[in-house]
Write an enzyme that holds these catalytic residues in place. Structure first.
Site, PDB file in Angstrom:
ATOM      1  N   HIS A 133      39.903 -17.575 -12.160  1.00  0.00           N
ATOM      2  CA  HIS A 133      40.652 -17.421 -13.410  1.00  0.00           C
ATOM      3  C   HIS A 133      42.004 -16.751 -13.142  1.00  0.00           C
ATOM      4  CE1 HIS A 133      40.683 -15.455 -17.683  1.00  0.00           C
ATOM      5  NE2 HIS A 133      41.448 -16.522 -17.643  1.00  0.00           N
ATOM      6  N   GLU A 177      40.596 -13.473 -11.451  1.00  0.00           N
ATOM      7  CA  GLU A 177      39.216 -13.066 -11.713  1.00  0.00           C
ATOM      8  C   GLU A 177      38.317 -14.131 -11.091  1.00  0.00           C
ATOM      9  OE1 GLU A 177      38.384 -13.017 -15.954  1.00  0.00           O
ATOM     10  OE2 GLU A 177      37.396 -11.080 -15.764  1.00  0.00           O
TER      11      GLU A 177
HETATM   12  N1  3HC Z   1      56.888 -18.474 -14.703  1.00  0.00           N
HETATM   13  C1  3HC Z   1      57.390 -17.782 -13.652  1.00  0.00           C
HETATM   14  N2  3HC Z   1      58.033 -16.600 -13.772  1.00  0.00           N
HETATM   15  C2  3HC Z   1      58.196 -16.120 -15.007  1.00  0.00           C
HETATM   16  C3  3HC Z   1      57.722 -16.784 -16.165  1.00  0.00           C
HETATM   17  C4  3HC Z   1      57.049 -18.020 -15.966  1.00  0.00           C
HETATM   18  N3  3HC Z   1      56.538 -18.719 -16.976  1.00  0.00           N
HETATM   19  N4  3HC Z   1      58.045 -16.040 -17.245  1.00  0.00           N
HETATM   20  C5  3HC Z   1      58.693 -14.941 -16.793  1.00  0.00           C
HETATM   21  N5  3HC Z   1      58.780 -14.986 -15.454  1.00  0.00           N
HETATM   22  C6  3HC Z   1      59.384 -14.005 -14.569  1.00  0.00           C
HETATM   23  C7  3HC Z   1      60.876 -13.910 -14.795  1.00  0.00           C
HETATM   24  O1  3HC Z   1      61.559 -14.899 -14.047  1.00  0.00           O
HETATM   25  C8  3HC Z   1      61.166 -12.496 -14.294  1.00  0.00           C
HETATM   26  O2  3HC Z   1      61.245 -12.509 -12.881  1.00  0.00           O
HETATM   27  P1  3HC Z   1      62.199 -11.445 -12.096  1.00  0.00           P
HETATM   28  O3  3HC Z   1      61.593 -10.097 -12.303  1.00  0.00           O
HETATM   29  O4  3HC Z   1      62.146 -11.899 -10.695  1.00  0.00           O
HETATM   30  O5  3HC Z   1      63.554 -11.587 -12.710  1.00  0.00           O
HETATM   31  C9  3HC Z   1      59.922 -11.704 -14.680  1.00  0.00           C
HETATM   32  O6  3HC Z   1      58.897 -12.700 -14.897  1.00  0.00           O
HETATM   33  C10 3HC Z   1      60.141 -10.926 -15.940  1.00  0.00           C
HETATM   34  O7  3HC Z   1      60.547 -11.844 -16.951  1.00  0.00           O
HETATM   35  P2  3HC Z   1      61.591 -11.510 -18.100  1.00  0.00           P
HETATM   36  O8  3HC Z   1      62.589 -10.508 -17.575  1.00  0.00           O
HETATM   37  O9  3HC Z   1      62.120 -12.802 -18.633  1.00  0.00           O
HETATM   38  O10 3HC Z   1      60.745 -10.914 -19.278  1.00  0.00           O
HETATM   39  P3  3HC Z   1      59.762  -9.696 -19.325  1.00  0.00           P
HETATM   40  O11 3HC Z   1      60.215  -8.554 -18.495  1.00  0.00           O
HETATM   41  O12 3HC Z   1      59.510  -9.492 -20.763  1.00  0.00           O
HETATM   42  O13 3HC Z   1      58.422 -10.247 -18.655  1.00  0.00           O
HETATM   43  C11 3HC Z   1      56.316 -11.230 -18.838  1.00  0.00           C
HETATM   44  C12 3HC Z   1      57.797 -11.404 -19.093  1.00  0.00           C
HETATM   45  C13 3HC Z   1      56.059 -11.163 -17.329  1.00  0.00           C
HETATM   46  C14 3HC Z   1      55.633 -12.467 -19.394  1.00  0.00           C
HETATM   47  C15 3HC Z   1      55.822  -9.905 -19.509  1.00  0.00           C
HETATM   48  O14 3HC Z   1      56.207  -9.885 -20.855  1.00  0.00           O
HETATM   49  C16 3HC Z   1      54.321  -9.728 -19.444  1.00  0.00           C
HETATM   50  O15 3HC Z   1      53.773  -9.290 -18.434  1.00  0.00           O
HETATM   51  N6  3HC Z   1      53.631 -10.059 -20.567  1.00  0.00           N
HETATM   52  C17 3HC Z   1      52.170 -10.003 -20.628  1.00  0.00           C
HETATM   53  C18 3HC Z   1      51.606 -11.260 -20.025  1.00  0.00           C
HETATM   54  C19 3HC Z   1      50.128 -11.279 -20.037  1.00  0.00           C
HETATM   55  O16 3HC Z   1      49.435 -10.398 -20.533  1.00  0.00           O
HETATM   56  N7  3HC Z   1      49.566 -12.332 -19.464  1.00  0.00           N
HETATM   57  C20 3HC Z   1      48.137 -12.555 -19.446  1.00  0.00           C
HETATM   58  C21 3HC Z   1      47.774 -13.411 -20.599  1.00  0.00           C
HETATM   59  S1  3HC Z   1      46.032 -13.651 -20.686  1.00  0.00           S
HETATM   60  C22 3HC Z   1      45.746 -14.955 -19.686  1.00  0.00           C
HETATM   61  O17 3HC Z   1      46.608 -15.580 -19.137  1.00  0.00           O
HETATM   62  C23 3HC Z   1      44.313 -15.313 -19.518  1.00  0.00           C
HETATM   63  C24 3HC Z   1      43.901 -16.504 -20.327  1.00  0.00           C
HETATM   64  O18 3HC Z   1      42.546 -16.735 -20.037  1.00  0.00           O
HETATM   65  C25 3HC Z   1      44.060 -16.346 -21.799  1.00  0.00           C
END
Ligand code: 3HC
Length: 311
Positions: A167, A179
């Site tokens: 996961h 996971e």
């Molecule tokens: N693909 C690749 N890289 C990405 C991306 C994507 N879709 N979205 C953002 N990034 C990268 C950016 O390029 C940036 O990289 P850098 O540090 O090298 O410049 C870095 O992530 C940070 O992005 P931003 O500056 O644009 O924005 P944020 O600082 O707000 O970070 C985020 C974005 C990483 C998505 C952050 O908001 C975060 O960690 N959010 C929580 C995400 C989370 O909880 N995910 C788990 C969801 S649950 C899941 O997936 C399980 C499923 O079963 C439901």
């Protein structure tokens, strides 16, 4: 010390956000020599490949990787339109497919069909992993039996032993967790190789028993669901709910923004699995969540969820 995974070719079924992220870390971080992506939708194949190339270009621009590393990662990637084509790649003299990761929609019938098809077309020693976020991995593993296998035969018995849950989290290139969920049937050697592969992708691996939602979504989804109930009951505005968690608890995203980011259909599907399989009222999906999915408001991917993404 990390065990050797011995994986030279990996297939990924599903070229959406999760599948492409898995393909990306497989090609770039783990440097798997052949990464074969597969999606039944030609439009998704095109979109997926350009997403992959866009990510590489962005990482080069940021100085995170060199142009040579990007070119090498791109050269490792192949995209095909069906599981038949995926299986045919191993008949071209380039070795067998060592592992396939299914990253399709969170729907049991779809996953069962894919696993049946993979088991029919790939050798018995190909590891079959599912990126499911809540569905019974043991049930999916039970489908990893070739159509040709007779009931009670070695093939029917051995098939599910090579299946497990792996996961990943969205966005896969950024989130450092995987996971690992062994099914009841999974062999220890398959679990060890899958763990080594995830570590090679740069991830920290935790293990969960095969229970609804595993550890991650058993904790995350009721939290998101409760935030939707707070909104539904008029306790606070969506902005205040999100700001409370973002600034009060240092979460990178508030729960409603996160729900939009994950997809409201996925959140609902996971809550429904938790509720159905445990019959515990604490997992009852918020009515508002169901209604938003009824309306086709799936979050960021559809342009509208709790927030508007059309601008
Ligand atoms: N693909 C690749 N890289 C990405 C991306 C994507 N879709 N979205 C953002 N990034 C990268 C950016 O390029 C940036 O990289 P850098 O540090 O090298 O410049 C870095 O992530 C940070 O992005 P931003 O500056 O644009 O924005 P944020 O600082 O707000 O970070 C985020 C974005 C990483 C998505 C952050 O908001 C975060 O960690 N959010 C929580 C995400 C989370 O909880 N995910 C788990 C969801 S649950 C899941 O997936 C399980 C499923 O079963 C439901």
């Amino acid at each position: 010390m990390s065990l050797k995974h011995g994986i030279k070719t990996v297939g990924v079924v599903g070229m959406g956000q999760m599948g492409m992220g898995i393909g990306y870390v497989s090609a770039l971080k783990a440097q798997i020599p052949r990464v074969i992506m597969c999606d039944a939708s030609p439009a998704q194949v095109t979109k997926g490949v350009s997403f992959f190339e866009g990510l590489l270009a962005k990482d080069v621009k940021k100085g995170k990787i060199s142009q040579e590393q990007a070119d090498a990662a791109r050269a490792r990637l192949t995209a095909v339109g069906s599981i038949e084509e995926l299986a045919a790649c191993q008949q071209e003299g380039a070795g067998s497919i060592d592992m396939v990761i299914e990253a399709a929609t969170e729907s049991l019938p779809i996953k069962l069909k894919i696993f049946g098809s993979l088991a029919t077309q790939l050798p018995l020693d190909t590891i079959l992993a599912t990126n499911t976020s809540s569905i019974s991995v043991s049930k999916i593993a039970a489908a990893a039996v070739s159509e040709r296998a007779e009931k009670g035969s070695r093939e029917a018995w051995e098939g599910p032993k090579r299946a497990l849950g792996l996961h990943f989290f969205n966005p896969v290139p950024v989130m450092s967790l995987v996971e690992l969920i062994p099914a009841l049937q999974t062999s220890e050697s398959v679990t060890a190789r899958a763990r080594a592969f995830a570590e090679a992708c740069g991830k920290t691996v935790t293990t969960s028993q095969d229970v609804p939602g595993f550890v991650s979504n058993r904790l995350l989804m009721p939290f998101i669901n409760e935030a939707v109930m707070c909104l539904e009951q008029g306790i606070a505005s969506k902005e205040d709910i999100d700001t409370t968690l973002k600034l009060g608890m240092n979460h990178p995203m508030g729960p409603l923004v996160l729900a939009d980011f994950i997809g409201l259909d996925t959140c609902l599907a996971i809550m429904e699995t938790l509720y159905r399989e445990t019959a515990d009222s604490k997992y009852r999906p918020a009515v508002l969540l169901g209604r938003m999915v009824d309306a086709g408001w799936y979050g960021k991917k559809s342009g509208k969820g709790f927030y508007d993404y059309t601008a």
